[in-house]
Design an enzyme around this catalytic site. Sequence first.
Site, mmCIF file in Angstrom:
data_model
loop_
_atom_site.group_PDB
_atom_site.id
_atom_site.type_symbol
_atom_site.label_atom_id
_atom_site.label_comp_id
_atom_site.label_asym_id
_atom_site.label_seq_id
_atom_site.Cartn_x
_atom_site.Cartn_y
_atom_site.Cartn_z
ATOM 1 N N SER A 229 0.826 -1.216 0.000
ATOM 2 C CA SER A 229 0.000 0.000 0.000
ATOM 3 C C SER A 229 0.855 1.259 0.000
ATOM 4 C CB SER A 229 -0.909 0.026 1.222
ATOM 5 O OG SER A 229 -1.619 -1.179 1.353
HETATM 6 N N1 SAH Z 1 -0.773 -4.982 4.072
HETATM 7 C C1 SAH Z 1 -0.051 -5.288 2.854
HETATM 8 C C2 SAH Z 1 -0.851 -4.899 1.626
HETATM 9 C C3 SAH Z 1 -1.059 -6.082 0.824
HETATM 10 S S1 SAH Z 1 -2.153 -6.051 -0.556
HETATM 11 C C4 SAH Z 1 1.334 -4.695 2.849
HETATM 12 O O1 SAH Z 1 1.662 -3.926 3.764
HETATM 13 O O2 SAH Z 1 2.124 -5.021 1.964
HETATM 14 C C5 SAH Z 1 -3.439 -7.101 0.045
HETATM 15 C C6 SAH Z 1 -3.080 -8.507 0.399
HETATM 16 O O3 SAH Z 1 -4.284 -9.153 0.825
HETATM 17 C C7 SAH Z 1 -2.529 -9.356 -0.748
HETATM 18 O O4 SAH Z 1 -1.295 -9.900 -0.393
HETATM 19 C C8 SAH Z 1 -3.594 -10.430 -0.930
HETATM 20 O O5 SAH Z 1 -3.075 -11.682 -1.325
HETATM 21 C C9 SAH Z 1 -4.200 -10.496 0.451
HETATM 22 N N2 SAH Z 1 -5.537 -11.093 0.501
HETATM 23 C C10 SAH Z 1 -6.572 -10.971 -0.377
HETATM 24 N N3 SAH Z 1 -7.628 -11.687 0.035
HETATM 25 C C11 SAH Z 1 -7.273 -12.285 1.201
HETATM 26 C C12 SAH Z 1 -7.930 -13.172 2.110
HETATM 27 N N4 SAH Z 1 -9.186 -13.582 1.925
HETATM 28 N N5 SAH Z 1 -7.244 -13.583 3.200
HETATM 29 C C13 SAH Z 1 -5.971 -13.196 3.424
HETATM 30 N N6 SAH Z 1 -5.299 -12.365 2.605
HETATM 31 C C14 SAH Z 1 -5.938 -11.916 1.511
#
Ligand code: SAH
Length: 229
Positions: free
Chosen positions: A77
């Site tokens: 993000s």
């Molecule tokens: N907080 C992260 C942002 C990641 S983007 C950072 O600091 O880098 C969002 C993430 O959510 C992705 O890695 C994606 O694979 C994950 N995601 C999507 N659906 C999900 C679910 N149902 N359970 C767990 N993770 C999920």
Amino acid sequence: MAPRGVPMGELDIQGIGMTSQRTRDRLIATLREMGIENEEVLRVMRYVPRHLFVDQALASRSYENSSLPIGHAQTISQPYIVAKMTELLLSSSVPDKVLEVGTGSGYQAAILGGLVRELHTVERITPLHRNARDLLYQLGYRNVRTHLADGSWGWEQAAPYDAIIVTAAPETVPQALLDQLVVGGRLVIPVGGGDGEQDLQLIRRISEKNFDIESKETVVFVPLLKKIN
Ligand code: SAH
């Protein structure tokens, strides 16, 4: 402490050039200009080495205020959004036990790990989960527990939580996340889909059955998907 730019073990925590402390300080100044006021959040964001959470080829851009790809069609993000969501999570008091859904690179987890007593973070994509787990361990976080799971079910094993942060967007708020909040707890979550934009909501559990919902801003997150992968 190691001199500037000298790797500590395998990790170049200090950074040099475009990842140096001066570059990071500029990011903090930008976050302040954009309205981030919580000094604790700014303090933690100033020292967490974001360049280690992105691919080496993108390290020189890691202290720009932008989201960046982390592989598997996912993104780390934008720093402003990380700061904003963290600030919302901390706005009345510092929560003790927190759940993050969507570990991704582990960056948001590292920020929270520097602020709260116990953090659980779940990710559905195996390689992302493993990378984040290993990096957070190498960086010395012992209060962050990473789990490979579908976070639309929350993480029942450690529930209830004082706060939950979701960094991928569901169409509607999963019931399990509401259930796993303590009364008085808060949930920060992007909600909506379709057009690719979502509403960042701050949801407070005001009693066993009642929730207060506030819309905070328009955001763009990857979708919350089901099942592990
Ligand atoms: N907080 C992260 C942002 C990641 S983007 C950072 O600091 O880098 C969002 C993430 O959510 C992705 O890695 C994606 O694979 C994950 N995601 C999507 N659906 C999900 C679910 N149902 N359970 C767990 N993770 C999920």
